[in-house]
Design a protein around this motif. Structure first.
Motif, PDB file in Angstrom:
ATOM      1  N   SER A  25       0.852  -1.583   0.191  1.00  8.20           N
ATOM      2  CA  SER A  25       0.029   0.483   0.249  1.00  8.20           C
ATOM      3  C   SER A  25       0.251   1.044   0.125  1.00  8.20           C
ATOM      4  CB  SER A  25      -1.051  -0.225   1.602  1.00  8.20           C
ATOM      5  OG  SER A  25       0.119  -0.072   2.545  1.00  8.20           O
ATOM      6  N   PHE A  26       2.530   1.071  -0.013  1.00  7.18           N
ATOM      7  CA  PHE A  26       3.010   2.527  -0.320  1.00  7.18           C
ATOM      8  C   PHE A  26       3.506   3.491  -1.069  1.00  7.18           C
ATOM      9  CE2 PHE A  26       6.092   5.004   1.948  1.00  7.18           C
ATOM     10  CZ  PHE A  26       7.320   5.162   1.428  1.00  7.18           C
ATOM     11  N   THR A  27       3.179   4.316  -1.218  1.00  9.00           N
ATOM     12  CA  THR A  27       2.903   5.328  -2.359  1.00  9.00           C
ATOM     13  C   THR A  27       3.903   6.582  -2.520  1.00  9.00           C
ATOM     14  OG1 THR A  27       1.610   6.799  -1.218  1.00  9.00           O
ATOM     15  CG2 THR A  27      -0.054   5.376  -2.123  1.00  9.00           C
ATOM     16  N   GLY A  28       5.418   5.919  -2.007  1.00  8.63           N
ATOM     17  CA  GLY A  28       6.301   6.615  -1.866  1.00  8.63           C
ATOM     18  C   GLY A  28       7.321   6.502  -2.970  1.00  8.63           C
ATOM     19  N   GLY A  29       8.199   7.318  -3.702  1.00  6.44           N
ATOM     20  CA  GLY A  29       8.929   7.377  -4.768  1.00  6.44           C
ATOM     21  C   GLY A  29      10.232   6.724  -4.219  1.00  6.44           C
ATOM     22  N   HIS A  30      10.473   6.640  -3.068  1.00  6.26           N
ATOM     23  CA  HIS A  30      12.441   5.613  -2.925  1.00  6.26           C
ATOM     24  C   HIS A  30      11.404   4.639  -0.909  1.00  6.26           C
ATOM     25  CE1 HIS A  30      13.582   9.622  -4.075  1.00  6.26           C
ATOM     26  NE2 HIS A  30      14.089   8.682  -4.688  1.00  6.26           N
TER      27      HIS A  30
END
Length: 123
Positions: A25-30
């Motif tokens: 569910s993570f939506t970060g870039g790194h």
């Protein structure tokens, strides 16, 4: 709260293949997602990791040539393709996520873990 869910486990005969999925569910870039397994009575062991956004993949030496880590185009699902499975591959398989540019060298750095999926290799 980041959620990870593994799927695709089951009973498979020796020599056969299985593909596990890890939905994140993570939506970060790194970030990096690693695959691990733990057999009864054994310590948890790392299998490999994929780091986003570059999709660089690291493998533990003992799985090279048999296991492959890939992802969907959005990076929301990471796969573990396992070929030529052996009885000693029987374990609960986990994925985990860390907010990092690169794959960490230890599982202690991972922040979020899935509940795991059982893989049993047997005749």
């Amino acid at each position: 709260q980041v959620q990870l869910v593994e799927s695709g486990g089951g009973l498979v005969q020796p020599g056969h293949s299985l593909r596990l999925s890890c939905a994140s569910s993570f939506t970060g870039g790194h970030y990096a997602i690693g695959w691990f397994r733990q057999a009864p009575g054994n310590d948890r062991e790392g299998l490999g990791c994929i780091a986003f956004p570059d999709r660089a993949v690291d493998y533990k030496e003992f799985v090279k040539g048999r296991f492959t880590i890939t992802s969907d185009k959005d990076g929301n699902t990471v796969y573990l393709q396992m070929n030529n499975l052996k009885p000693e591959d029987t374990a609960v398989y986990y994925c985990a996520l860390v907010k990092s540019w690169i794959c960490p060298g230890t599982d202690r750095l991972y922040d979020y873990w899935g509940p795991g999926t059982q893989v049993t290799v047997s005749t």
